[in-house]
Design a protein around this motif. Structure first.
Motif, PDB file in Angstrom:
ATOM      1  N   HIS A 167       0.793  -1.230   0.000  1.00 25.01           N
ATOM      2  CA  HIS A 167       0.000   0.000   0.000  1.00 25.01           C
ATOM      3  C   HIS A 167       0.828   1.284   0.000  1.00 25.01           C
ATOM      4  N   SER A 218      -8.398   4.127  -0.151  1.00 23.04           N
ATOM      5  CA  SER A 218      -8.042   3.952   1.251  1.00 23.04           C
ATOM      6  C   SER A 218      -9.133   3.107   1.897  1.00 23.04           C
ATOM      7  N   ALA A 259      -8.408   2.603   8.347  1.00 28.12           N
ATOM      8  CA  ALA A 259      -7.466   3.636   8.779  1.00 28.12           C
ATOM      9  C   ALA A 259      -7.921   4.293  10.082  1.00 28.12           C
ATOM     10  N   PRO A 307      -6.176   9.439  12.776  1.00 19.97           N
ATOM     11  CA  PRO A 307      -5.873   8.047  12.410  1.00 19.97           C
ATOM     12  C   PRO A 307      -5.958   7.135  13.622  1.00 19.97           C
ATOM     13  N   PRO A 360      -5.858   3.150  13.269  1.00 26.57           N
ATOM     14  CA  PRO A 360      -5.994   1.907  12.504  1.00 26.57           C
ATOM     15  C   PRO A 360      -6.301   0.712  13.395  1.00 26.57           C
ATOM     16  N   GLY A 379      -4.674  -1.402   8.100  1.00 25.60           N
ATOM     17  CA  GLY A 379      -5.089  -0.038   8.396  1.00 25.60           C
ATOM     18  C   GLY A 379      -3.909   0.901   8.580  1.00 25.60           C
ATOM     19  N   LYS A 417      -2.707   1.928   5.234  1.00 28.65           N
ATOM     20  CA  LYS A 417      -3.599   2.914   4.619  1.00 28.65           C
ATOM     21  C   LYS A 417      -3.345   4.307   5.206  1.00 28.65           C
ATOM     22  N   VAL A 418      -3.132   4.381   6.504  1.00 28.85           N
ATOM     23  CA  VAL A 418      -2.795   5.664   7.133  1.00 28.85           C
ATOM     24  C   VAL A 418      -1.511   6.226   6.539  1.00 28.85           C
ATOM     25  N   GLU A 420      -2.000   7.522   3.025  1.00 25.73           N
ATOM     26  CA  GLU A 420      -2.666   8.832   3.058  1.00 25.73           C
ATOM     27  C   GLU A 420      -1.669   9.939   3.418  1.00 25.73           C
ATOM     28  N   ARG A 424     -11.999   6.529   1.804  1.00 23.18           N
ATOM     29  CA  ARG A 424     -12.023   5.528   2.873  1.00 23.18           C
ATOM     30  C   ARG A 424     -13.240   4.629   2.682  1.00 23.18           C
TER      31      ARG A 424
END
Length: 269
Positions: A89, A112, A116, A133, A135, A140, A143-144, A147, A165
């Protein structure tokens, strides 16, 4: 718009590529696997975690006209070790962003996830784009981080970057939690197109759900970008059977991802 869609052979990718093409966009697919039979648009095979391979795809595309945007849907859809999640990711997003800067591609739309912020208690109320955030898994966490990388490139290079998201992307909701988190196939396409075409969003976050009566997350950030969902999971409520897990899955935003079954060492197999 001429749009490169990564993860084009995946469950979300197959829906989004067809939907964008039907809406008149010039779609180019990118995936690790060959194009499905009957694919009517251009296709490239490459690993998005391989920066050289990604650069080669962008270089090839630059000979055929301007690329207007990237829709990044590629990546592991389930929990794995932290290194695997970061590669899947974050490294992939970095490779794409570097190529975008080099080839002056101005916009990224990223798949996303609600995970997250998945450890956020439901008791905190409706979730907005200002939620910190939190997660629920290494998925997760990745994904954070992706971002955050998008935000950095938006600030440094002026790239428009929209993080969607996404909740539960299915043909129809499959659980009581899904009645709150469902994103229909039609709304998924509408969401991506809005993120592609919104004027100068800068860095933005929206929650990828339909107009669900029981929605847990604020739809206003998406509406500001032009995303107007049309479907409602409530239309399927009479088909959803209650489960003994419903109460636990409603305690935290991430549902089952936030439960102990996903607890494992960060660097384990």
């Amino acid at each position: 718009m001429r749009v490169l869609v990564t993860g084009a052979a995946g469950s979300l990718g197959r829906v989004v590529t067809v939907g964008l093409a039907e809406r008149g966009h010039d779609v180019v697919g990118l995936d690790l696997v060959p194009a499905p039979d009957g694919t009517p648009f251009a296709w490239h095979e490459a690993d998005c975690a391989d920066a050289d391979a990604v650069e080669a795809v962008f270089a090839a595309l630059s000979t055929g006209g301007r690329l207007d945007a990237v829709v990044h849907l590629a990546g592991l859809p389930e929990e794995a070790s932290l290194p695997d999640e970061l590669t899947s990711h974050v490294i992939t997003t970095a490779a794409l962003l570097d190529a975008m800067v080099a080839h002056r591609v101005p916009r990224l739309v990223y798949a996303s996830s609600n995970h997250a912020v998945g450890r956020t208690p439901r008791a905190d109320g409706e979730l907005t784009e200002h939620a910190l955030p939190r997660p629920d898994t290494y998925y997760g966490v990745a994904k954070v981080a992706a971002e955050a990388l998008m935000r950095l490139f938006a600030d440094r290079h002026g790239i428009d970057a929209v993080a969607c998201r996404i909740g539960s992307f299915l043909e129809e909701p499959a659980s009581v939690r899904g009645l709150s988190t469902w994103l229909s196939h039609g709304d998924g396409v509408r969401m991506v197109e809005a993120a592609l075409t919104a004027p100068a969003p800068g860095f933005a976050v929206l929650y990828g759900i339909s107009a669900n009566t029981r929605a847990w997350w604020d739809l206003e950030p998406g509406r500001r970008l032009g995303y107007e969902p049309e479907d409602d999971a409530e239309d399927f409520a009479d088909r959803v059977e209650p489960s003994p897990d419903d109460e636990v899955e409603a305690e935290l935003v991430g549902g089952p991802f936030a439960t102990e079954q996903f607890h494992r060492p960060a660097l384990g197999g």
